[in-house]
Design a protein around this motif. Structure first.
Motif, PDB file in Angstrom:
ATOM      1  N   PRO A  26       0.799  -1.238   0.000  1.00 13.53           N
ATOM      2  CA  PRO A  26       0.000   0.000   0.000  1.00 13.53           C
ATOM      3  C   PRO A  26       0.832   1.289   0.000  1.00 13.53           C
ATOM      4  O   PRO A  26       0.321   2.345  -0.308  1.00 13.53           O
ATOM      5  CB  PRO A  26      -0.780  -0.114   1.319  1.00 13.53           C
ATOM      6  CG  PRO A  26       0.135  -0.876   2.217  1.00 13.53           C
ATOM      7  CD  PRO A  26       0.863  -1.855   1.353  1.00 13.53           C
ATOM      8  N   ILE A  27       2.130   1.209   0.368  1.00 10.10           N
ATOM      9  CA  ILE A  27       2.904   2.458   0.498  1.00 10.10           C
ATOM     10  C   ILE A  27       4.077   2.508  -0.463  1.00 10.10           C
ATOM     11  O   ILE A  27       4.948   3.358  -0.337  1.00 10.10           O
ATOM     12  CB  ILE A  27       3.394   2.668   1.946  1.00 10.10           C
ATOM     13  CG1 ILE A  27       4.379   1.558   2.360  1.00 10.10           C
ATOM     14  CG2 ILE A  27       2.225   2.767   2.908  1.00 10.10           C
ATOM     15  CD1 ILE A  27       5.142   1.866   3.635  1.00 10.10           C
ATOM     16  N   ASN A  28       4.115   1.582  -1.425  1.00  5.56           N
ATOM     17  CA  ASN A  28       5.232   1.520  -2.377  1.00  5.56           C
ATOM     18  C   ASN A  28       6.580   1.409  -1.659  1.00  5.56           C
ATOM     19  O   ASN A  28       7.562   2.071  -2.024  1.00  5.56           O
ATOM     20  CB  ASN A  28       5.228   2.739  -3.310  1.00  5.56           C
ATOM     21  CG  ASN A  28       4.144   2.650  -4.357  1.00  5.56           C
ATOM     22  OD1 ASN A  28       3.672   1.567  -4.691  1.00  5.56           O
ATOM     23  ND2 ASN A  28       3.710   3.789  -4.862  1.00  5.56           N
ATOM     24  N   ALA A  29       6.612   0.580  -0.606  1.00  6.15           N
ATOM     25  CA  ALA A  29       7.848   0.419   0.181  1.00  6.15           C
ATOM     26  C   ALA A  29       8.992  -0.029  -0.711  1.00  6.15           C
ATOM     27  O   ALA A  29       8.823  -0.846  -1.629  1.00  6.15           O
ATOM     28  CB  ALA A  29       7.621  -0.593   1.302  1.00  6.15           C
ATOM     29  N   GLY A  30      10.157   0.504  -0.429  1.00  6.49           N
ATOM     30  CA  GLY A  30      11.334   0.215  -1.245  1.00  6.49           C
ATOM     31  C   GLY A  30      11.918  -1.155  -0.962  1.00  6.49           C
ATOM     32  O   GLY A  30      13.003  -1.286  -0.385  1.00  6.49           O
ATOM     33  N   SER A  31      11.236  -2.197  -1.397  1.00  4.17           N
ATOM     34  CA  SER A  31      11.646  -3.580  -1.145  1.00  4.17           C
ATOM     35  C   SER A  31      12.694  -4.037  -2.158  1.00  4.17           C
ATOM     36  O   SER A  31      13.047  -3.307  -3.093  1.00  4.17           O
ATOM     37  CB  SER A  31      10.428  -4.486  -1.242  1.00  4.17           C
ATOM     38  OG  SER A  31       9.918  -4.459  -2.565  1.00  4.17           O
ATOM     39  N   LEU A  32      13.166  -5.268  -1.998  1.00  6.08           N
ATOM     40  CA  LEU A  32      14.140  -5.840  -2.928  1.00  6.08           C
ATOM     41  C   LEU A  32      13.608  -5.834  -4.349  1.00  6.08           C
ATOM     42  O   LEU A  32      14.320  -5.453  -5.284  1.00  6.08           O
ATOM     43  CB  LEU A  32      14.490  -7.269  -2.496  1.00  6.08           C
ATOM     44  CG  LEU A  32      15.395  -8.055  -3.457  1.00  6.08           C
ATOM     45  CD1 LEU A  32      16.752  -7.381  -3.610  1.00  6.08           C
ATOM     46  CD2 LEU A  32      15.557  -9.501  -2.976  1.00  6.08           C
ATOM     47  N   PHE A  63       4.184   8.173  -3.383  1.00  5.01           N
ATOM     48  CA  PHE A  63       5.473   7.935  -4.045  1.00  5.01           C
ATOM     49  C   PHE A  63       6.094   6.709  -3.359  1.00  5.01           C
ATOM     50  O   PHE A  63       5.632   5.599  -3.560  1.00  5.01           O
ATOM     51  CB  PHE A  63       6.361   9.181  -3.946  1.00  5.01           C
ATOM     52  CG  PHE A  63       7.702   9.047  -4.637  1.00  5.01           C
ATOM     53  CD1 PHE A  63       7.776   8.852  -6.006  1.00  5.01           C
ATOM     54  CD2 PHE A  63       8.884   9.110  -3.911  1.00  5.01           C
ATOM     55  CE1 PHE A  63       9.009   8.712  -6.655  1.00  5.01           C
ATOM     56  CE2 PHE A  63      10.115   8.976  -4.536  1.00  5.01           C
ATOM     57  CZ  PHE A  63      10.179   8.776  -5.911  1.00  5.01           C
ATOM     58  N   VAL A  64       7.071   6.885  -2.535  1.00 14.68           N
ATOM     59  CA  VAL A  64       7.645   5.798  -1.732  1.00 14.68           C
ATOM     60  C   VAL A  64       7.657   6.282  -0.289  1.00 14.68           C
ATOM     61  O   VAL A  64       8.400   7.200   0.058  1.00 14.68           O
ATOM     62  CB  VAL A  64       9.080   5.441  -2.194  1.00 14.68           C
ATOM     63  CG1 VAL A  64       9.692   4.387  -1.268  1.00 14.68           C
ATOM     64  CG2 VAL A  64       9.061   4.943  -3.640  1.00 14.68           C
TER      65      VAL A  64
END
Length: 685
Positions: A26-32, A63-64
């Motif tokens: 939901p928050i565009n988390a900066g994952s791998l 955004f992120v």
């Protein structure tokens, strides 16, 4: 035009610009997967001759809004964020960050590595890493000061401050702010930049007076209690003006890697996830909440007025009911004073304050309750008084209205049974001051219907609080544990400690105040009144410390009478207890047949923590708390438990189990009859 999907990244060629959209709800988390997708997209931009620029934008509502915190406790996988940002900076083609919703943590670091930034009005930006026990680890401590200066960067990073787009524009963190059509404007900006690179890393840090930087540093240290992440963030930001950029970036990353696996960082991440989980009802209790637009509050004292302000701020209509016009006027004035203060301090627009106040209906007419979807009683903390109020509520509240009691420790069922509709009754334990404290204990009575419970939890979210579900037992979660903690601290007075020893030790552990300073602040008569109400049911074999009772009998009720456990001259607390208090304590020790022995700070801290942990396990055993992590949320948010210790449950899980169980047996022997040793497996397994 061509489009390609790469896991959580979607790319689309729009003329000579490559649109790179992040889709990781939901928050565009900066994952791998996001980092992998960005790497591939940047390579695509670099490789295609017909592309002259790129735009990175968030899909959905943001955004992120940060990195994937679940990755932080594990070995980080490549590509890591600094590698991705280096690829953006070394790409020969300019890349624009198009921001909306929020650009937080790694999201803002990503934006600062781009060649330009454009934001939708209202976008939030910040680097909150220090609040999670780490520092920005992908250039935040280096790029930010190059735009805002060292002093401003120290304050922003160490506090986790979030700023809106207009302020970010003034600070040169974004180049443009638009009110609509973000993507269109971002594409146009990228086209204007084509052929140019504008890297913040190449800029010089603005020159500042050393005294200004020192002032910011000291302010950050005071506010951040000199925690390791605060110290590290200050050092990293100052390096931006002292070292070559690549060297300071490498040092920043090394410190980040050390801090992210520290116990403090684990504790803060635990609290972060615990807070998110606490607001959710267990699946077995889920139901749709009842509609909620109008709230009636009975009692316009400090608590009632504070609850009214919360509801007004949430956009709800509020009926404020008092028994007479004088009390009503005082309550209304409290609300007015609050909003005037907010406007004067520049924290609220006058138009918004006026709109909020316009939704307040002050009245002495009980018939007004018929208009309310929710009625909250906030009167004197005495069972008989509240029962009488609920009998009257029952006469006037409409069918289907939710009826709530704001009580700290009274039996919600005993109050609910004063009505003909106990299924509509629940407890809402607000913490004082209600318009400031985030915690809200939502108390389920024996007959509370599920949709009423859901309405209580939903109200907490509407009020921007942290609602935590609790069963109906004396003190619920928070006051029950705090009562066990305070009782153990009183035992330590009889055993050999002075109030200042206990307070100092627990402040050293991280509590904002020790229990005896807190008691003086809130008023000893509150606890005295509660104890007197329990006297008839108290087992005479239990260890009972009468020191507080004796202080109250002498008229020493705390700060409001200039004397309690401590004396107060000109409002300032004495550093040590006076002869009156010491004589009372020494006499209590003699009556108990105890030879007083000084306790070390470590002994005091451990006994206090053991008492909390034991009570937490009992609460879980009895089903009063639904989740162990809920207990940590309540203690951190409502009782000053140091956030960086995670909460009593997290603390217990860091201890050696055999030592914990052994020390609990010792504590039981010291505490005497009635101390029940809990089964710690409910906490530790």
């Amino acid at each position: 035009m061509k489009e390609e999907i790469m896991s959580t990244i979607r790319t689309e060629q729009l003329g000579d610009v490559l649109l790179i959209e992040i889709n990781n709800p939901p928050i565009n988390a900066g994952s791998l997967t996001v980092r992998q997708g960005l790497t591939a997209a940047i390579q695509q931009l670099q490789a295609q001759p017909d592309l002259r620029a790129g735009v990175i934008i968030g899909g959905g509502t943001t955004f992120v809004a940060g990195s994937d915190l679940r990755e932080f406790g594990q070995p980080l996988q490549d590509p890591q964020l600094p590698t991705v940002l280096a690829q953006i900076e070394t790409c020969s083609k300019p890349i624009v960050a198009a921001l909306h919703g929020a650009a937080l943590g790694g999201g803002l670091e990503l934006a600062l590595a781009c060649d330009a930034r454009i934001a939708l009005a209202g976008t939030l930006m910040g680097l909150p890493e220090v609040t999670l026990g780490i520092i920005p680890g992908a250039g935040g401590t280096q790029r930010l000061p190059r735009r805002v200066g060292v002093s401003r960067a120290i304050l922003m990073i160490c506090s986790g401050e979030r700023i809106k787009a207009d302020k970010a524009l003034a600070l040169r963190l974004v180049d443009e702010v638009v009110s609509a059509d973000l993507q269109t404007h971002a594409i146009a900006l990228a086209q204007r930049l084509a052929g140019r690179k504008c890297r913040i890393r190449d800029e010089q840090v603005p020159t500042e007076d050393a005294a200004v930087i020192e002032q910011a540093e000291q302010a950050a240290l005071r506010a951040g209690k000199r925690r390791p992440a605060v110290l590290a963030a200050i050092a990293a930001v100052k390096n931006a003006a002292l070292l070559p950029v690549d060297e300071s970036l490498a040092q920043e990353r090394a410190v980040f890697q050390q801090l992210r696996v520290s116990t403090e960082a684990f504790a803060l991440r635990h609290q972060f996830f615990a807070e998110r989980e606490a607001t959710k009802l267990p699946s077995t209790l889920s139901a749709a909440p009842r509609p909620l637009q109008t709230v009636a509050i009975i009692g316009a004292g400090t608590m009632g007025a504070g609850i009214a302000i919360c509801a007004l701020d949430a956009g709800l209509a509020v009926i404020l009911l008092e028994q007479d016009s004088a009390a009503l006027q005082r309550g209304q004035q409290r609300v007015t004073d609050h909003y005037q203060g907010r406007v004067s301090a520049g924290k609220m627009k006058a138009s918004l304050a006026a709109a909020n106040e316009a939704r307040l209906v002050p009245t002495t007419d009980w018939a007004q309750l018929s208009r309310a979807d929710l009625v909250i009683e906030a009167v004197f903390e005495e069972l008989a008084v509240k029962q009488e109020v609920f009998k009257k509520i029952d006469q006037y509240a409409r069918a289907g209205a939710v009826l709530a009691t704001n009580t700290s420790y009274l039996d919600v069922d005993a109050i609910a049974n004063a009505t003909a509709r106990p299924q509509d009754v629940l407890g809402l334990h607000f913490f004082s001051p209600a318009n400031v404290m985030k915690l809200l204990e939502v108390v389920r009575g024996a007959r509370t219907s599920l949709d009423v419970l859901a309405t209580g939890m939903d109200l907490g979210k509407k009020l921007k609080k942290l609602p935590v579900l609790t069963g109906n037992a004396f003190g619920f979660i928070g006051n029950r544990i705090y009562n066990a903690y305070r009782r153990q601290c009183e035992f330590m007075l009889e055993d050999g400690a002075w109030p200042e020893d206990v307070d100092s030790a627990l402040q050293g552990f991280g509590f904002a105040m020790g229990p005896f300073a807190v008691a003086d602040l809130t008023g000893l008569d509150i606890a005295w009144r509660m104890r007197k109400s329990q006297a008839a049911s108290r087992d005479p074999r239990e260890r009972y410390v009468s020191i507080l009772d004796q202080l109250c009998e002498l008229g020493r009720l705390g700060r409001k009478t200039d004397a309690g456990y401590y004396t107060y001259v000109d409002g300032k607390k004495s550093k040590a207890t006076d002869a009156v208090v010491r004589n009372i304590i020494e006499h209590a020790s003699q009556q108990r047949g105890l030879t007083r022995q000084a306790l070390s700070a470590a002994q005091i801290q451990r006994r206090a923590m053991l008492a909390m942990v034991n009570e937490a396990a009992l609460l879980l055993q009895e089903g009063i708390a639904s989740r162990a992590s809920d207990i940590d949320v309540v203690l951190v948010q409502g009782y000053g438990f140091p956030r960086w210790e995670g909460g009593p449950v997290f603390w217990a899980r860091q201890q050696e189990r055999s030592a914990l169980e052994h020390d609990l047996q010792v504590l039981a022997a010291e505490s005497g009859h009635g101390f029940v040793v809990a089964d710690l497996s409910v906490l530790l397994n």
